[in-house]
Design a protein around this motif. Sequence first.
Motif, short mmCIF file in Angstrom:
data_model
loop_
_atom_site.label_atom_id
_atom_site.label_comp_id
_atom_site.label_asym_id
_atom_site.label_seq_id
_atom_site.Cartn_x
_atom_site.Cartn_y
_atom_site.Cartn_z
N LEU A 183 -1.14 -5.38 -6.19
CA LEU A 183 -0.96 -4.86 -4.85
C LEU A 183 -1.76 -5.63 -3.81
O LEU A 183 -1.34 -5.76 -2.67
N ALA A 184 -2.92 -6.15 -4.21
CA ALA A 184 -3.76 -6.85 -3.24
C ALA A 184 -4.78 -7.72 -3.95
O ALA A 184 -5.22 -7.39 -5.07
N ILE A 185 -5.14 -8.81 -3.31
CA ILE A 185 -6.23 -9.68 -3.75
C ILE A 185 -7.24 -9.75 -2.62
O ILE A 185 -6.86 -9.92 -1.45
N GLU A 186 -8.50 -9.60 -2.95
CA GLU A 186 -9.54 -9.58 -1.92
C GLU A 186 -9.65 -10.93 -1.24
O GLU A 186 -9.75 -11.97 -1.88
N GLY A 187 -9.64 -10.89 0.08
CA GLY A 187 -9.83 -12.09 0.89
C GLY A 187 -11.15 -12.01 1.63
O GLY A 187 -12.05 -11.26 1.25
N PRO A 188 -11.26 -12.73 2.73
CA PRO A 188 -12.51 -12.73 3.49
C PRO A 188 -12.89 -11.36 4.06
O PRO A 188 -14.04 -11.14 4.43
N ARG A 197 -6.12 -1.77 3.33
CA ARG A 197 -4.82 -2.43 3.44
C ARG A 197 -3.82 -1.80 2.48
O ARG A 197 -2.67 -1.53 2.84
N VAL A 198 -4.26 -1.51 1.26
CA VAL A 198 -3.39 -0.85 0.28
C VAL A 198 -3.07 0.57 0.74
O VAL A 198 -1.93 1.05 0.59
N ARG A 199 -4.05 1.23 1.31
CA ARG A 199 -3.82 2.59 1.82
C ARG A 199 -2.71 2.60 2.87
O ARG A 199 -1.83 3.47 2.85
N LYS A 200 -2.73 1.63 3.76
CA LYS A 200 -1.69 1.56 4.80
C LYS A 200 -0.33 1.25 4.19
O LYS A 200 0.70 1.74 4.66
N MET A 201 -0.32 0.42 3.16
CA MET A 201 0.95 0.11 2.48
C MET A 201 1.58 1.35 1.89
O MET A 201 2.80 1.42 1.74
N SER A 204 4.04 6.65 4.47
CA SER A 204 5.49 6.84 4.61
C SER A 204 5.98 6.20 5.90
O SER A 204 5.19 5.83 6.78
N LEU A 205 7.24 6.07 6.06
CA LEU A 205 7.81 5.48 7.26
C LEU A 205 7.49 6.32 8.49
O LEU A 205 7.50 5.82 9.61
N PHE A 206 7.21 7.60 8.27
CA PHE A 206 6.92 8.50 9.39
C PHE A 206 5.43 8.59 9.69
O PHE A 206 5.00 9.40 10.51
N GLY A 207 4.66 7.76 9.03
CA GLY A 207 3.23 7.74 9.30
C GLY A 207 2.45 8.81 8.59
O GLY A 207 1.26 8.98 8.84
N LEU A 208 3.12 9.57 7.70
CA LEU A 208 2.41 10.61 6.95
C LEU A 208 1.72 9.98 5.75
O LEU A 208 2.27 9.10 5.10
N ARG A 209 0.53 10.46 5.44
CA ARG A 209 -0.22 9.92 4.31
C ARG A 209 0.46 10.33 3.01
O ARG A 209 0.77 11.49 2.79
N ARG A 210 0.73 9.38 2.17
CA ARG A 210 1.37 9.67 0.89
C ARG A 210 0.47 9.16 -0.21
O ARG A 210 0.24 7.96 -0.33
N GLY A 246 -5.53 5.98 -3.05
CA GLY A 246 -4.71 6.56 -4.10
C GLY A 246 -4.89 5.94 -5.46
O GLY A 246 -4.02 6.05 -6.33
N LEU A 247 -6.02 5.27 -5.69
CA LEU A 247 -6.24 4.61 -6.98
C LEU A 247 -6.71 5.59 -8.04
O LEU A 247 -7.24 6.66 -7.74
N SER A 248 -6.51 5.20 -9.29
CA SER A 248 -6.97 6.02 -10.42
C SER A 248 -8.42 5.76 -10.77
O SER A 248 -9.09 6.63 -11.33
N GLY A 249 -8.88 4.53 -10.49
CA GLY A 249 -10.25 4.24 -10.86
C GLY A 249 -10.68 2.83 -10.51
O GLY A 249 -9.95 2.06 -9.86
N ILE A 250 -11.87 2.49 -11.00
CA ILE A 250 -12.51 1.21 -10.69
C ILE A 250 -13.07 0.62 -11.98
O ILE A 250 -13.72 1.32 -12.77
N ALA A 251 -12.82 -0.66 -12.19
CA ALA A 251 -13.40 -1.39 -13.32
C ALA A 251 -14.23 -2.54 -12.77
O ALA A 251 -13.78 -3.28 -11.90
#
Length: 289
Positions: A183-188, A197-201, A204-210, A246-251
């Motif tokens: 979904l994403a690679i960390e940049g600067p 950035r992933v959260r915004k992706m 929903s199209l209507f701007g509701l948090r999914r 919306g992630l499940s976890g962190i490694a």
Amino acid sequence: MTMPQGPIAILAGAGQLPIQLLNHLERKGQEVRVLAFRGFAEAELQRRAHATVDLLDLKTIMSTLEGWRPQAVSLVGAVRRPGFSALLSAYSLLRNMHEVKEVISRGDDQVLRGAVMLLEERGHKVVGAHELAPDLVASRDLTGARQAGMEDREAIGIGIDLLASLSGFDIGQGAIVAHRHVLAIEGPEGTDRMMRRVRKMRQSLFGLRRREEGGVLIKAAKRGQDLRVDMPTIGPKTVVEAARAGLSGIAIGAGSTFVLEQDETLRIADRLGLFLTSVDLPWMEKTLA
């Protein structure tokens, strides 16, 4: 680690890591001198600093260290990379201009190595915060209450392979993988902004948090990375941003990642329903041996 007598000099940038390192060393009774970078170091650290200096004022930095005569120097905390011309002007005061161009034209990793080189050439021993405060580093048995599922473990494997393949490039230390997709690679922008950035992706199209459950943040040191100046770091804020994305976890890489406020970080992960685990990085085995 066993150190000879004399102060430890902390060259401090932004974030909580310089503060936690200072607190750790003071609890041990170690003499410390803090050189805070103006515009980067946190307000608390600037109040406790023994000197404050502009990031590119290399002559003042070197003369201050010469006066302190530290047993070791540690570069800790984030800084924004100045522009090419500013770096060239500052470094050229101390080094051959052609040599400087070669260093700073190769990206942030080389600039950090160049800073270490300057310090070592002037007789300073450069050590990593992980050597001074190993308790802040993720152990191999670090884990929260929740465990990674089968899909999570698969995502972690993909993320580790991805970061390994990117090690030769001047790029960040993190990636987010979900359902076998990167979904994403960390940049600067850093880890937190990558997760935003992933959260915004995932809106929903209507701007509701999914909230799309699933996905893992993998945060790890790159192959060949100099841990003395650029060690991956997570903390409570990282967990909160991962939950919002919306992630499940962190490694994170075992033995090569700082965990700020470790108890609090694990508590928040448990409360928000995220797993937090450390994993061995094959390319770090010799470095950490």
